[in-house]
Design an enzyme around this catalytic site. Structure first.
Site, PDB file in Angstrom:
ATOM      1  N   CYS A   1       0.858  -1.180   0.000  1.00 17.72           N
ATOM      2  CA  CYS A   1       0.000   0.000   0.000  1.00 17.72           C
ATOM      3  C   CYS A   1       0.895   1.232   0.000  1.00 17.72           C
ATOM      4  CB  CYS A   1      -0.878  -0.028   1.253  1.00 17.72           C
ATOM      5  SG  CYS A   1      -1.976   1.386   1.408  1.00 17.72           S
TER       6      CYS A   1
ATOM      7  N   HIS B   1      -9.223  -3.977  -1.439  1.00 14.52           N
ATOM      8  CA  HIS B   1      -8.194  -3.191  -0.737  1.00 14.52           C
ATOM      9  C   HIS B   1      -8.572  -1.702  -0.738  1.00 14.52           C
ATOM     10  CE1 HIS B   1      -3.766  -2.229   0.139  1.00 14.52           C
ATOM     11  NE2 HIS B   1      -4.297  -1.048  -0.150  1.00 14.52           N
ATOM     12  N   GLU B   2      -8.945  -1.199  -1.919  1.00 10.68           N
ATOM     13  CA  GLU B   2      -9.276   0.231  -2.019  1.00 10.68           C
ATOM     14  C   GLU B   2     -10.576   0.540  -1.290  1.00 10.68           C
ATOM     15  OE1 GLU B   2      -6.933   2.072  -2.912  1.00 10.68           O
ATOM     16  OE2 GLU B   2      -5.763   0.407  -3.707  1.00 10.68           O
TER      17      GLU B   2
ATOM     18  N   HIS C   1     -10.113   1.183   2.314  1.00 14.27           N
ATOM     19  CA  HIS C   1      -9.609   2.527   2.633  1.00 14.27           C
ATOM     20  C   HIS C   1     -10.765   3.489   2.914  1.00 14.27           C
ATOM     21  CE1 HIS C   1      -5.270   2.499   2.206  1.00 14.27           C
ATOM     22  NE2 HIS C   1      -5.325   1.859   1.051  1.00 14.27           N
TER      23      HIS C   1
HETATM   24 NI    NI Z   1      -3.724   0.935   0.071  1.00  6.10          NI
END
Ligand code: NI
Length: 165
Positions: free
Chosen positions: A97, A139-140, A143
């Site tokens: 990341c 993953h995004e 966030h």
């Molecule tokens: Ni990330």
């Protein structure tokens, strides 16, 4: 366009839940997306979520790993995305990341997901993806809820400096 400063692990914006985007024009989202695109290319990243550039909005961009991009730049924009697993099947793989530079970790993700979102032109987009593509989106998406991959490690010990592993 401008290269934006990337928030690193420990910055409060990374653990904050983001706000839904209600007015695409009011935000000047096109400029944000252009700047984020330049930032992700400069940093050689695969995905970049708004909180990583200190913006608490529900949007992220990523490079679709299913598309070969030798010279053409492929950037997908997801605004106000929703994701759902298509089965309980999971896969473990290494992730990194831009907000946790130099590190990588083995992360458990759902293998197949479906998504819906709004694109930069305000159109609804939806689809089903699997493997790396599904991993990048998960993953995004994390966030946007203030979740970093470091809290989803497949094993506690499967995390460290990329150069040591
Ligand atoms: Ni990330």
């Amino acid at each position: 366009m401008a290269i934006l400063k990337i928030a690193k692990l420990g910055h409060p914006v990374l653990v904050k839940k983001t706000n839904e985007i209600n007015n695409l024009n009011k935000l000047n989202l096109k400029k944000i997306v252009f700047d984020m695109s330049e930032t992700i290319i400069d940093a050689d990243g695969i995905g970049l979520a708004a909180p990583q550039v200190h913006l608490s909005h529900r949007m992220f961009i990523y490079r679709n790993p299913d598309i070969e991009d030798d010279d053409k730049i492929n950037i997908t924009v997801f605004i106000n995305p929703i994701i759902e697993k298509l089965s309980d099947e999971t896969e473990d793989d290494w992730e990194a990341c831009l907000s946790v530079p130099g590190m990588s970790g083995l992360v458990r993700r759902f293998k197949r997901i479906k998504y819906s979102a709004i694109d930069l032109n305000g159109n609804n987009i939806a689809g089903e993806v699997e493997g790396l593509h599904a991993r990048v989106i998960q993953h995004e998406f994390d966030h946007l809820n203030g979740v970093l991959y470091t809290s989803r490690l497949a094993h506690k010990s499967a995390f460290g400096y990329s150069e040591e592993m």
